[in-house]
Design a protein around this motif. Structure first.
Motif, PDB file in Angstrom:
ATOM      1  N   UNK A 373       0.852  -1.298  -0.060  1.00  0.00           N
ATOM      2  CA  UNK A 373       0.207   0.064  -0.023  1.00  0.00           C
ATOM      3  C   UNK A 373       1.037   1.143  -0.123  1.00  0.00           C
ATOM      4  N   UNK A 374       1.916   1.249   0.596  1.00  0.00           N
ATOM      5  CA  UNK A 374       2.909   2.374   0.797  1.00  0.00           C
ATOM      6  C   UNK A 374       3.585   2.732  -0.654  1.00  0.00           C
ATOM      7  N   UNK A 375       3.850   1.621  -1.126  1.00  0.00           N
ATOM      8  CA  UNK A 375       4.439   1.672  -2.634  1.00  0.00           C
ATOM      9  C   UNK A 375       3.408   2.267  -3.459  1.00  0.00           C
ATOM     10  N   UNK A 376       2.174   1.859  -3.296  1.00  0.00           N
ATOM     11  CA  UNK A 376       0.985   2.654  -4.113  1.00  0.00           C
ATOM     12  C   UNK A 376       0.883   3.916  -3.991  1.00  0.00           C
ATOM     13  N   UNK A 377       1.049   4.245  -2.878  1.00  0.00           N
ATOM     14  CA  UNK A 377       0.584   5.880  -2.361  1.00  0.00           C
ATOM     15  C   UNK A 377       1.944   6.452  -2.908  1.00  0.00           C
ATOM     16  N   UNK A 378       2.910   5.896  -2.847  1.00  0.00           N
ATOM     17  CA  UNK A 378       4.094   6.937  -3.264  1.00  0.00           C
ATOM     18  C   UNK A 378       4.219   6.766  -4.849  1.00  0.00           C
ATOM     19  N   UNK A 379       3.524   5.757  -5.484  1.00  0.00           N
ATOM     20  CA  UNK A 379       3.719   5.864  -7.128  1.00  0.00           C
ATOM     21  C   UNK A 379       2.661   6.988  -7.409  1.00  0.00           C
ATOM     22  N   UNK A 380       1.670   6.815  -6.678  1.00  0.00           N
ATOM     23  CA  UNK A 380       0.450   7.823  -7.120  1.00  0.00           C
ATOM     24  C   UNK A 380       0.752   9.192  -7.118  1.00  0.00           C
ATOM     25  N   UNK A 381       1.564   9.769  -5.685  1.00  0.00           N
ATOM     26  CA  UNK A 381       1.920  11.050  -5.505  1.00  0.00           C
ATOM     27  C   UNK A 381       2.843  11.545  -6.494  1.00  0.00           C
ATOM     28  N   UNK A 382       3.945  10.652  -6.834  1.00  0.00           N
ATOM     29  CA  UNK A 382       5.179  10.894  -7.697  1.00  0.00           C
ATOM     30  C   UNK A 382       4.755  11.088  -9.138  1.00  0.00           C
ATOM     31  N   UNK A 383       3.541  10.288  -9.582  1.00  0.00           N
ATOM     32  CA  UNK A 383       2.986  10.418 -10.673  1.00  0.00           C
ATOM     33  C   UNK A 383       2.454  11.925 -11.027  1.00  0.00           C
ATOM     34  N   UNK A 384       1.749  12.184  -9.763  1.00  0.00           N
ATOM     35  CA  UNK A 384       0.997  13.552  -9.768  1.00  0.00           C
ATOM     36  C   UNK A 384       2.068  14.654  -9.938  1.00  0.00           C
ATOM     37  N   UNK A 385       3.030  14.689  -9.177  1.00  0.00           N
ATOM     38  CA  UNK A 385       4.172  15.571  -9.381  1.00  0.00           C
ATOM     39  C   UNK A 385       4.573  15.605 -10.692  1.00  0.00           C
ATOM     40  N   UNK A 386       4.727  14.649 -11.544  1.00  0.00           N
ATOM     41  CA  UNK A 386       5.383  14.453 -12.913  1.00  0.00           C
ATOM     42  C   UNK A 386       4.347  15.283 -13.529  1.00  0.00           C
ATOM     43  N   UNK A 387       2.873  14.972 -13.505  1.00  0.00           N
ATOM     44  CA  UNK A 387       2.055  15.937 -14.258  1.00  0.00           C
ATOM     45  C   UNK A 387       2.060  17.188 -13.801  1.00  0.00           C
TER      46      UNK A 387
END
Length: 484
Positions: A373-387
């Motif tokens: 779950x922590x990996x998924x949260x990190x992934x989502x936030x990093x992707x939003x920062x990319x956008x």
């Protein structure tokens, strides 16, 4: 995924740990930041001095930090050390800043660097190739590839630490070998006698470029100290992430020995590589140049196109073929760097959640014994920062906070020796109290310079940390500590 695992698996051995340290440290910075350092200090000698001081500071930090890893080799690393030294609030503020900006922002920035250099081979990946334009937001093919790479590496690491370390070993060892090959080929094929004479005659005459002008002002005394100190900001970021191995303490075989050794070996390898690569730069390109220069020699290190010094060096050595080779090397470097960061950081969020200071689901291990779950949260936030495209600004703002937490962590050695005098310490900081004191003094000096001369950045970084205080009380009042 279902929660079927009862604990972490110890699968990271010494070689794996060294690759995590060195592979996480080496991203895109060494190929780029020397241009900005050259503009700040204006001298080959001081360019090398900045990298040498960065290496000294990094080694001092790693060798001191090792005492904490041997004392508390648990998942969460630096978060745990800060919690035991100062209490849960300071530890939370570190973890909060790590999630909000430091690690997630790094993942976004490195992923975008990977995508940009992929564009050298596949021109479709370009910041000019816009897939979606909403006016306030443009989504390009570079952002698309960056996000895809983050998702891919997250999925790989969701399958267990064995998969993550396999990727890290392959990409980490490949880029270290490739960097040594670049050094050898550069020294054998690219050296220029005129450039060597130009750069290494009177190499200790620092001159800073006056912004907006071509005038180069001599540096001396306090101005020289400021120039060197502020120039180290880029090199320190390029040498960061050496501590990430501590986040995975519960997954390391013989952690009390392995973590300390891997940090010492990994930081030494990277420090030597960085110094040698900069020597190669100085034997091939003149340090001084002009932004109006018509070729790479005229632009020099200071004004390499888009600050891509390594690409300019490759162009001199072997033309377009060598330039493509450098692009591939940077792709390997950034991909491997991101894998190490993506693998390590969720262990901090896991530890925070176990303490009742983050979302409870982050304290779950999936069936592969990783914090899915922590990996998924990190992934989502990093992707939003990319956008958003704002990751670069956030990283500039947060460097003050990064150094502040390092200072607090190393100072924790002194505190814990007093509060936990009888706790077993298989490794004690070499040169205590002088080596930890040296790191604290050097990092504090750079923080002072940031406060004095880059007040906007330091203030914004401090603001990001302080915003975490009400968030801390929110989580503290909402969740309870999860007992093992």
């Amino acid at each position: 995924m279902s929660e079927t695992s009862t604990g972490f698996k110890r699968e990271i051995k010494l070689f794996d740990a060294v690759m995590l340290v060195a592979g996480s440290m080496i991203g895109s910075g060494i190929f780029i930041v020397s241009a900005d350092i050259a503009r700040s200090v204006g001298s080959p000698g001081y360019l090398l001095l900045v990298w040498a001081l960065t290496g000294l500071m990094t080694l001092a930090g790693a060798l001191s930090y090792g005492e904490l890893t041997s004392l508390m080799p648990r998942a969460g690393g630096q978060y745990v050390y800060l919690r035991e030294s100062y209490g849960p609030m300071v530890a939370f503020l570190y973890g909060w800043t790590l999630f909000l900006v430091i690690q997630s922002g790094t993942i976004a920035a490195v992923a975008v660097a990977f995508a940009k250099f992929t564009g050298v081979l596949v021109p479709w990946f370009s910041e000019d190739n816009v897939l979606l334009d909403l006016g306030f937001l443009k989504f390009t093919t570079v952002q698309f590839l960056a996000i895809a790479s983050i998702i891919l590496l997250t999925l790989v690491n969701q399958q267990g630490v064995r998969n993550g370390k396999f990727i890290q070993n392959i990409f980490g060892s490949t880029k270290i070998i490739a960097l040594f090959a670049l050094i050898i080929f550069g020294l054998l094929l690219g050296t220029n006698a005129e450039v060597i004479e130009l750069n290494f005659t009177n190499m200790w005459e620092p001159k800073a470029l006056v912004p907006g002008e071509h005038y180069r002002a001599p540096l001396a005394g306090w101005a020289l100290m400021v120039g060197v100190g502020t120039a180290m900001i880029g090199s320190l970021f390029s040498s960061d992430a050496w501590n990430n191995i501590g986040f995975s303490g519960d997954e390391i075989v013989n952690p009390k020995r392995t973590i300390v050794l891997s940090m010492a070996i990994g930081t030494t390898i990277v420090t030597i590589l960085y110094l040698l690569i900069n020597i190669v730069y100085l034997t091939i390109l003149p340090l001084e140049g002009s932004p109006e220069g018509v070729d790479v020699m005229a632009r020099g290190i200071q004004f390499a196109s888009n600050d891509r010094v390594a690409t300019a060096v490759a162009e001199v050595i072997g033309g377009s073929t060598a330039t493509i080779a450098i692009a591939v090397l940077i792709m390997i470097s950034t991909f491997g760097c991101n894998n190490g960061v993506i693998l390590s950081a969720p262990r901090v969020y896991y530890a925070m959640a176990k303490d009742g200071l983050f979302f409870r689901n982050m304290a779950r291990l999936n069936k592969n014994s990783v914090p899915g779950v922590a990996l998924t949260f990190q992934c989502v936030w990093a992707c939003l920062l990319c956008m958003s495209g704002r990751y670069g600004d956030l990283l500039d703002f947060v460097i003050f906070a990064v150094l502040l937490f390092y200072i607090l962590t190393i100072a924790g050695i002194f505190i814990l020796r007093r509060t936990m005098p009888d706790a077993p310490r298989p490794y004690k900081a070499i040169g205590y109290p002088f080596l930890p004191g040296l790191y604290i003094a050097m990092a504090s000096f750079i923080c002072l310079l940031l406060l004095m001369y880059k007040t906007e950045y330091a203030g914004a970084g401090l603001a990001i940390v302080l915003i975490g205080i009400p968030v801390y009380y929110f989580f503290k009042n909402k969740f309870q500590k999860i007992e093992d």
